[in-house]
Design a protein around this motif. Sequence first.
Motif, PDB file in Angstrom:
ATOM      1  N   VAL A   1     133.009  26.320 133.752  1.00 16.74           N
ATOM      2  CA  VAL A   1     132.681  26.262 132.334  1.00 16.74           C
ATOM      3  C   VAL A   1     133.088  24.890 131.789  1.00 16.74           C
ATOM      4  O   VAL A   1     134.051  24.275 132.259  1.00 16.74           O
ATOM      5  CB  VAL A   1     133.398  27.402 131.576  1.00 16.74           C
ATOM      6  CG1 VAL A   1     134.901  27.172 131.560  1.00 16.74           C
ATOM      7  CG2 VAL A   1     132.842  27.579 130.181  1.00 16.74           C
TER       8      VAL A   1
ATOM      9  N   CYS B   1     131.094  27.479 127.048  1.00 15.29           N
ATOM     10  CA  CYS B   1     131.732  28.795 127.108  1.00 15.29           C
ATOM     11  C   CYS B   1     130.923  29.837 126.344  1.00 15.29           C
ATOM     12  O   CYS B   1     130.900  31.014 126.709  1.00 15.29           O
ATOM     13  CB  CYS B   1     133.149  28.699 126.547  1.00 15.29           C
ATOM     14  SG  CYS B   1     134.142  30.181 126.795  1.00 15.29           S
TER      15      CYS B   1
ATOM     16  N   GLN C   1     128.428  32.176 128.352  1.00 13.13           N
ATOM     17  CA  GLN C   1     128.860  32.959 129.509  1.00 13.13           C
ATOM     18  C   GLN C   1     128.143  34.306 129.622  1.00 13.13           C
ATOM     19  O   GLN C   1     127.913  34.782 130.742  1.00 13.13           O
ATOM     20  CB  GLN C   1     130.372  33.146 129.500  1.00 13.13           C
ATOM     21  CG  GLN C   1     130.942  33.910 128.331  1.00 13.13           C
ATOM     22  CD  GLN C   1     132.428  34.159 128.514  1.00 13.13           C
ATOM     23  OE1 GLN C   1     132.844  34.875 129.424  1.00 13.13           O
ATOM     24  NE2 GLN C   1     133.229  33.550 127.650  1.00 13.13           N
ATOM     25  N   ASP C   2     127.763  34.921 128.512  1.00 15.03           N
ATOM     26  CA  ASP C   2     127.031  36.192 128.604  1.00 15.03           C
ATOM     27  C   ASP C   2     125.664  35.979 129.245  1.00 15.03           C
ATOM     28  O   ASP C   2     125.214  36.797 130.068  1.00 15.03           O
ATOM     29  CB  ASP C   2     126.872  36.822 127.221  1.00 15.03           C
ATOM     30  CG  ASP C   2     128.184  37.351 126.671  1.00 15.03           C
ATOM     31  OD1 ASP C   2     129.112  37.583 127.491  1.00 15.03           O
ATOM     32  OD2 ASP C   2     128.283  37.522 125.442  1.00 15.03           O
TER      33      ASP C   2
ATOM     34  N   ALA D   1     124.935  33.540 131.291  1.00  7.05           N
ATOM     35  CA  ALA D   1     125.190  33.225 132.698  1.00  7.05           C
ATOM     36  C   ALA D   1     125.462  34.495 133.499  1.00  7.05           C
ATOM     37  O   ALA D   1     124.977  34.664 134.620  1.00  7.05           O
ATOM     38  CB  ALA D   1     126.370  32.265 132.810  1.00  7.05           C
ATOM     39  N   ARG D   2     126.223  35.427 132.888  1.00 10.38           N
ATOM     40  CA  ARG D   2     126.510  36.686 133.567  1.00 10.38           C
ATOM     41  C   ARG D   2     125.220  37.451 133.853  1.00 10.38           C
ATOM     42  O   ARG D   2     125.042  38.024 134.926  1.00 10.38           O
ATOM     43  CB  ARG D   2     127.453  37.539 132.716  1.00 10.38           C
ATOM     44  CG  ARG D   2     127.965  38.796 133.428  1.00 10.38           C
ATOM     45  CD  ARG D   2     128.567  39.777 132.422  1.00 10.38           C
ATOM     46  NE  ARG D   2     129.550  39.144 131.573  1.00 10.38           N
ATOM     47  CZ  ARG D   2     130.831  38.997 131.889  1.00 10.38           C
ATOM     48  NH1 ARG D   2     131.263  39.433 133.050  1.00 10.38           N
ATOM     49  NH2 ARG D   2     131.666  38.424 131.034  1.00 10.38           N
TER      50      ARG D   2
ATOM     51  N   GLY E   1     134.605  30.088 135.015  1.00  3.74           N
ATOM     52  CA  GLY E   1     133.172  29.909 134.841  1.00  3.74           C
ATOM     53  C   GLY E   1     132.403  30.845 135.740  1.00  3.74           C
ATOM     54  O   GLY E   1     132.666  32.056 135.791  1.00  3.74           O
TER      55      GLY E   1
ATOM     56  N   LEU F   1     132.762  35.027 136.632  1.00  5.75           N
ATOM     57  CA  LEU F   1     131.669  35.917 136.225  1.00  5.75           C
ATOM     58  C   LEU F   1     131.095  36.660 137.420  1.00  5.75           C
ATOM     59  O   LEU F   1     130.766  37.855 137.332  1.00  5.75           O
ATOM     60  CB  LEU F   1     130.576  35.105 135.529  1.00  5.75           C
ATOM     61  CG  LEU F   1     130.948  34.471 134.178  1.00  5.75           C
ATOM     62  CD1 LEU F   1     129.813  33.593 133.681  1.00  5.75           C
ATOM     63  CD2 LEU F   1     131.279  35.549 133.144  1.00  5.75           C
TER      64      LEU F   1
ATOM     65  N   TRP G   1     140.370  32.333 130.477  1.00  7.11           N
ATOM     66  CA  TRP G   1     139.848  32.482 131.845  1.00  7.11           C
ATOM     67  C   TRP G   1     140.995  32.707 132.836  1.00  7.11           C
ATOM     68  O   TRP G   1     140.842  33.451 133.811  1.00  7.11           O
ATOM     69  CB  TRP G   1     139.050  31.245 132.251  1.00  7.11           C
ATOM     70  CG  TRP G   1     137.755  31.081 131.526  1.00  7.11           C
ATOM     71  CD1 TRP G   1     137.540  30.371 130.386  1.00  7.11           C
ATOM     72  CD2 TRP G   1     136.492  31.633 131.893  1.00  7.11           C
ATOM     73  NE1 TRP G   1     136.214  30.443 130.013  1.00  7.11           N
ATOM     74  CE2 TRP G   1     135.548  31.213 130.936  1.00  7.11           C
ATOM     75  CE3 TRP G   1     136.057  32.444 132.942  1.00  7.11           C
ATOM     76  CZ2 TRP G   1     134.205  31.574 130.989  1.00  7.11           C
ATOM     77  CZ3 TRP G   1     134.717  32.801 132.998  1.00  7.11           C
ATOM     78  CH2 TRP G   1     133.804  32.375 132.032  1.00  7.11           C
TER      79      TRP G   1
ATOM     80  N   CYS H   1     120.771  26.889 135.911  1.00  4.16           N
ATOM     81  CA  CYS H   1     121.683  27.014 134.770  1.00  4.16           C
ATOM     82  C   CYS H   1     121.354  26.024 133.653  1.00  4.16           C
ATOM     83  O   CYS H   1     122.103  25.937 132.664  1.00  4.16           O
ATOM     84  CB  CYS H   1     123.133  26.841 135.221  1.00  4.16           C
ATOM     85  SG  CYS H   1     123.642  25.144 135.481  1.00  4.16           S
TER      86      CYS H   1
END
Length: 699
Positions: A513, A527, A530-531, A533-534, A560, A564, A598, A693
Motif C-alpha cells: 500500500v 489505502c 483496499q476494498d 483491491a480485495r 497491502g 489482503l 496493517w 492494479c
Amino acid sequence: MDCFVIRGFGKKKDSHGLEIDFDKVDAALITPALEKCELIGGTTVRVVDAGAVHKDMFEFILKADLVICDITVHNPNVFYELGARHALRKKHTVLIKGRPSADATPFDITGARYTSYELAEPGEALDDLIAAIKSSLARGRETDSPIFLMMPELPEADVNSVAAVPLTFIEEVEHAEARADRGWLRLLAEDVRGELFQREGLKLIGWAQWVLKDYQAAIATWETVRRFAEQDLDANLALANLYERLFRQTEDPVQLQSSNQAIMRVLQRGGISPAHKSEALALQGRNLKTLWRITFEKLPTVEQRRECAIDLKAKQAYEAYRAAHKVDLNNFFPALAALQMGHILLALSGHMRFRNLFSGEKQARRFIEDLKEELTALRQVVRLSIENALATKENKDRRWAQISSADLVFLEHVYDSPEADMSAVVDAYRHSVPEDGVSPKDSGRWKGRSAPRDNFFWDSARGQLMLFEQLDIGAAAARAVIEEFDGPFSPTHEVKDLSQKRRHLVVFSGHKVDPKEPPPTVPRFPCSAQDRARDLIEAALVKLKNEGDQIEVLVSAAPGADILALETCKTLNLATWICLPMQREAVAREVFKDHDDWRNRFFDLTNTHPRNQTFVLSNNGGLPQWLGARPMMTAWSRGNRWMLHQAQAWGADRITLLILWDHNKDDKSLDGTAGMLKLAQKAGGIYIELIDCRPLASS
C-alpha cells in the motif's frame, strides 16, 4: 562455473604511449562473454591493480574453473598473476590481446594461443571469445600451461587446500535441512555460486537435498560439483545413488544408465581406497537388485510376484554384494545386503522354476548347499561388523548401523523363530530409528516439503521390509513394523485413485500500500482502494478455485496486497503458507513502521496461522554473514527467490504466480512485485495470472 579475470584496471598505456581503456574492454567484451557462457565471476574489488597481491586473489586464481587474462600491454601485475595460474593449474586459461599494441607478447608465452580483439571496437570479437572459452572448457587437452608442458610430472595444486567453508554457511545448510526446506537449499545452491568455497559448499547442500529426497535438485547440485572435477569420488558416488532413486520413480532407463556410468567413473579412477571400491561395487549390486524388483513388485498376487522374482538378476545381485564385501570386510552394508538377498534366494529355492537359473539339477543343489553355509557365516560377520560400527562410528554412519542392527533382528526372527512374538522386531526398529525430529507417521504435516530428515533412514528400512512383505517372507513381521511407523498398511501394488484432485500451488505477490507520509507523487495503491483491491484478489482466487484443483497459496505478508490475500484465503477456506524473509518482529519493524493498522492485521494473521505453515528464512533480520556484501541483493530480493524455489520444490502439478501489478515495465527493483514477476518469467514452467492494479490509483 566460476571465472576469474586477470586484466589491467582503468586506462593503461603501451610502450609507445597508446592509451587503452581496459574497463571498456571488460564491459564490451569480457563481461558479455561470461554471461553468454553462463560463467560466474570476473574481477573482484578485493583485488587491487597496484600494491600487494592479496591472499584472496591467489585463492581466486587457484579455485577458478576458468581464467581469462588480457596480455595487451606489459603490465607486471597481470603477468605475475598469469604465472601464478600457470604454476597452479594445468588448464582452462584463455588469453586475449588487443590490437594494435606496441607491446610484443613475452618470449615465455609466445607459443601460446590467444584471441585478438580490436582496441577501438572490442565488442566485435565477442563471438571469437565465446568460442575460445567453450573450446577451452570442452577440450580434452592435458594442459595449456607452459610450466606443465615442460614438466608434465609436476603435480597440480589441490584446489581444496584453501578457502574453508564458513561456519555461518554450514549452519544455514543445517537449518534448512532441519526444517526440511527444499526451497531454502535450492536458494543456497544458487547463492554459493562464485564463492571460493563453492565446491565444498555444494557438497554440503547436495547431501542435505539427498536426505530430503529432492532428487532432481540434488542431481543438479552434484553434477555442478563434478564439473569442477570429473572424477570427484563424493560426487560420483552420490550421483550413482541419486540416479538410481530417480529411476525407481520414473523407470526411465536413462537414469539407471547414468547411475551405472557414475559407478564406473569411480571404479576406473586409479588409486581408490578399498572402502570406495567396496561402496561402488555394492552400488552395482544395488542397481541389479533394483532392476530385479521392478519386474514383480507391481504384480497383484504373492504367487505371481514369487514366480517372477526367480530371475538371474537376483543371483547376480547377491554375488555382487558378496564381491563388494570381500574388498572391504569393514563395510557392513554390502554384507547385510548379501545376507538379505541370500535369504530371499533360499526362500525361493523351493519353487520348481528356481532350477532354471542353473545349467542342471546338480548345480542348483550345490548352489543351495553352498548358500546355506555362506549365510550362516555371513550372519556372524554382519553382527560383528555392525557392533564395531556402533562402537566406532558417529552421526549418520552410526544411524545406518542402528538401522542395520534392526534389519538383522528381523532376519533372525524370520529364519529362527517366525512363529514367535513380533514385538521384539518392532521394538528393534523403534529403538533404531533416530528419535530427534518427528516420527515418520507425522510426516503428513510437512505438506509441500519433504518429511523430516529421520524419515530418510526409515525410508531405507521400509523399502527392504516392503520387499520381504511382497514376497511373503516374514510378511507378518514386516507389516507389523511398517504399521508401527506409518499407520495402517497399504500395499505398494494397490491401484491409485485417479480421481484425486491435482495439486495447484498459487504463489501470490502484489504491491504494498502507498505510504501516507510522504504521499507518493504518482499514486499506485492508495489505502482507500483496499476494498477494491480485495475484490480483485478474491475474484482471481475464486476463478482458480473453481477450476477444480486442490489449491494451496504461498504468500508473504507485507502491508497491502499480501495481507489482503491472506485475509481473502481465510474467507475462502484456502490453505495458505506464509513465507517471511526474516523473523516476524523484524518484518513488522522494517515494513510496517508507517502502517500501524496493517501491522495489527499482520499480527492477527500470524498469531492464528498454523505454526508449521509459516516459513522464516532468516533469524537475524538481514542477509547471512557468509554472503558478505552482495551488490543488488537484499533480504527482500533473496526472499523473493526463496519463495520461487519453494514453489518449484513443492511437488505440485501446477504452479501459478498470481500477481497484483501496475504494469510498470521500467521498474528495475528486485525486492518487490516487479522483481518476482521477472523471476517467474525466467524460471519457466510457471503460469502467470495478472491482476491489473492500475485502476486502484484513481479509486
